[in-house]
Design a protein around this motif. Structure first.
Motif, PDB file in Angstrom:
ATOM      1  N   GLN A 300       0.831  -1.205   0.000  1.00  0.00           N
ATOM      2  CA  GLN A 300       0.000   0.000   0.000  1.00  0.00           C
ATOM      3  C   GLN A 300       0.868   1.259   0.000  1.00  0.00           C
ATOM      4  O   GLN A 300       0.557   2.244  -0.687  1.00  0.00           O
ATOM      5  CB  GLN A 300      -0.925  -0.012   1.211  1.00  0.00           C
ATOM      6  CG  GLN A 300      -2.059  -1.028   1.121  1.00  0.00           C
ATOM      7  CD  GLN A 300      -2.920  -1.074   2.366  1.00  0.00           C
ATOM      8  OE1 GLN A 300      -2.494  -0.679   3.445  1.00  0.00           O
ATOM      9  NE2 GLN A 300      -4.128  -1.589   2.228  1.00  0.00           N
ATOM     10  N   VAL A 303       2.278   1.710  -3.547  1.00  0.00           N
ATOM     11  CA  VAL A 303       1.262   2.211  -4.482  1.00  0.00           C
ATOM     12  C   VAL A 303       0.989   3.695  -4.228  1.00  0.00           C
ATOM     13  O   VAL A 303       0.887   4.496  -5.158  1.00  0.00           O
ATOM     14  CB  VAL A 303      -0.039   1.388  -4.337  1.00  0.00           C
ATOM     15  CG1 VAL A 303      -1.176   2.034  -5.126  1.00  0.00           C
ATOM     16  CG2 VAL A 303       0.185  -0.038  -4.813  1.00  0.00           C
ATOM     17  N   LYS A 304       0.886   4.050  -2.938  1.00  0.00           N
ATOM     18  CA  LYS A 304       0.604   5.445  -2.589  1.00  0.00           C
ATOM     19  C   LYS A 304       1.734   6.366  -3.004  1.00  0.00           C
ATOM     20  O   LYS A 304       1.516   7.488  -3.467  1.00  0.00           O
ATOM     21  CB  LYS A 304       0.366   5.545  -1.082  1.00  0.00           C
ATOM     22  CG  LYS A 304      -0.122   6.901  -0.623  1.00  0.00           C
ATOM     23  CD  LYS A 304      -0.435   6.869   0.869  1.00  0.00           C
ATOM     24  CE  LYS A 304      -0.957   8.235   1.313  1.00  0.00           C
ATOM     25  NZ  LYS A 304      -1.264   8.234   2.781  1.00  0.00           N
ATOM     26  N   PHE A 307       1.726   6.098  -7.160  1.00  0.00           N
ATOM     27  CA  PHE A 307       0.503   6.374  -7.927  1.00  0.00           C
ATOM     28  C   PHE A 307      -0.487   7.255  -7.170  1.00  0.00           C
ATOM     29  O   PHE A 307      -1.525   7.609  -7.697  1.00  0.00           O
ATOM     30  CB  PHE A 307      -0.191   5.061  -8.304  1.00  0.00           C
ATOM     31  CG  PHE A 307       0.700   4.112  -9.049  1.00  0.00           C
ATOM     32  CD1 PHE A 307       0.979   4.304 -10.391  1.00  0.00           C
ATOM     33  CD2 PHE A 307       1.280   3.023  -8.400  1.00  0.00           C
ATOM     34  CE1 PHE A 307       1.809   3.423 -11.069  1.00  0.00           C
ATOM     35  CE2 PHE A 307       2.102   2.142  -9.065  1.00  0.00           C
ATOM     36  CZ  PHE A 307       2.375   2.347 -10.402  1.00  0.00           C
TER      37      PHE A 307
END
Length: 308
Positions: A300, A303-304, A307
């Protein structure tokens, strides 16, 4: 919307999985994943580290096993009885434990679990060190024979989805938001007028009942209830599953249980079978030192960062 599609995709994968993977392995994974989800509700969303959570897994298993062996209950009623029994024990243990914080809470839960372990060791209805063997799976609603592994798998899958939904619903409810507030800053939650002990107690009961649900289901799958499920080693394993997958995340316990059960399954039949505990200990150390957010937590973050 994206999350709903993800859930539907996972359910679809789970429905076709027994055609590709041995169903008993999948059922074992689902049982431990549910146990880890129940534990994560307490540790990840309330901040309470229970070192004796295996007692609820074992209690659910013993109650279901005993009733299925001696009363001829149908499996759904046997599982329900095990879940309620574990929840009631959780209500008693939780009432005693939630008044303490931090390491004191952990030690109280460990002491109570050890008390239950020696009770189950001596009690005649548990079978002592031999456990309860040959527990019948029975017929679901008196119609579906669960001795068929595929039928049993879909029964276990339905139970897991129910348990997972319970955790998801609890975490995303106003009650769950208060639990998170208690985890983040308990003195402030007290200053806002919340009776934090009552909230922690209810969370403890829900977590205990779901752990009992996992234990009851596991007893039906393997037709066995033993002291292994009550031992403090089992409490340590669920801590590892939760931390490895990602504490405080919805999917973390599922991933952590999958990794741990897969490693144990691969190593148990080989030359490294005698060193499983050492290997799991090394994995635990690496997890704590290298990626403290666990697999899902680190993913997570990645991804943060890239993106978000």
């Amino acid at each position: 919307m994206k999350i709903n599609k993800l859930y539907l995709l996972l359910i679809l994968v789970a429905l076709v999985a027994p055609s590709l993977v041995y169903p008993v392995f999948l059922m074992k994974l689902l049982c431990f994943a549910l146990f880890a989800c129940a534990f994560n509700l307490l540790l990840g969303f309330v901040g309470l580290l229970s070192f004796g959570h295996a007692v609820f897994l074992g209690t659910g298993g013993y109650i279901t096993g005993y009733l299925m062996l001696n009363t001829g209950l149908t499996p759904e009623l046997g599982v329900l009885a095990g879940t309620v029994g574990a929840g009631l024990l959780g209500a008693i243990y939780g009432k005693l434990a939630v008044k303490r914080e931090g390491i004191y809470f952990a030690m109280v839960t460990l002491a109570l679990a050890q008390l239950a372990f020696f009770f189950y060791l001596q009690a005649p209805f548990t079978g002592g060190e031999d456990g309860l063997q040959g527990v019948p799976r029975g017929e679901l609603f008196g119609l579906i024979d669960l001795n068929d592994n595929f039928a049993m798998y879909y029964f276990v899958l339905a139970i897991f989805i129910f348990g997972f939904w319970m955790v998801h619903r609890t975490v995303h409810s106003p009650f769950g938001q208060i639990l998170k507030a208690i985890r983040e800053n308990e003195p402030r939650a007290v200053s806002l007028g919340y009776n934090v002990n009552d909230y922690k107690w209810v969370a403890f009961i829900i977590s205990s009942a779901l752990a009992g649900l996992a234990g009851s289901t596991k007893t039906l799958v393997f037709q066995l209830a033993s002291l292994t499920d009550v031992h403090w080693h089992m409490s340590g394993e669920v801590v590892l599953m939760t931390l490895l997958g990602g504490m405080g995340t919805i999917f973390g316990p599922l991933v952590g249980a999958g990794v741990v059960i897969s490693i144990q399954n691969m190593l148990s039949g080989g030359e490294l079978g005698n060193y499983i505990h050492i290997i799991m200990g090394i994995i635990f150390i690496v997890c704590v030192l290298a990626f403290r957010s666990g697999i899902v937590g680190e993913f997570q973050k990645l991804v943060k960062k890239n993106f978000g």
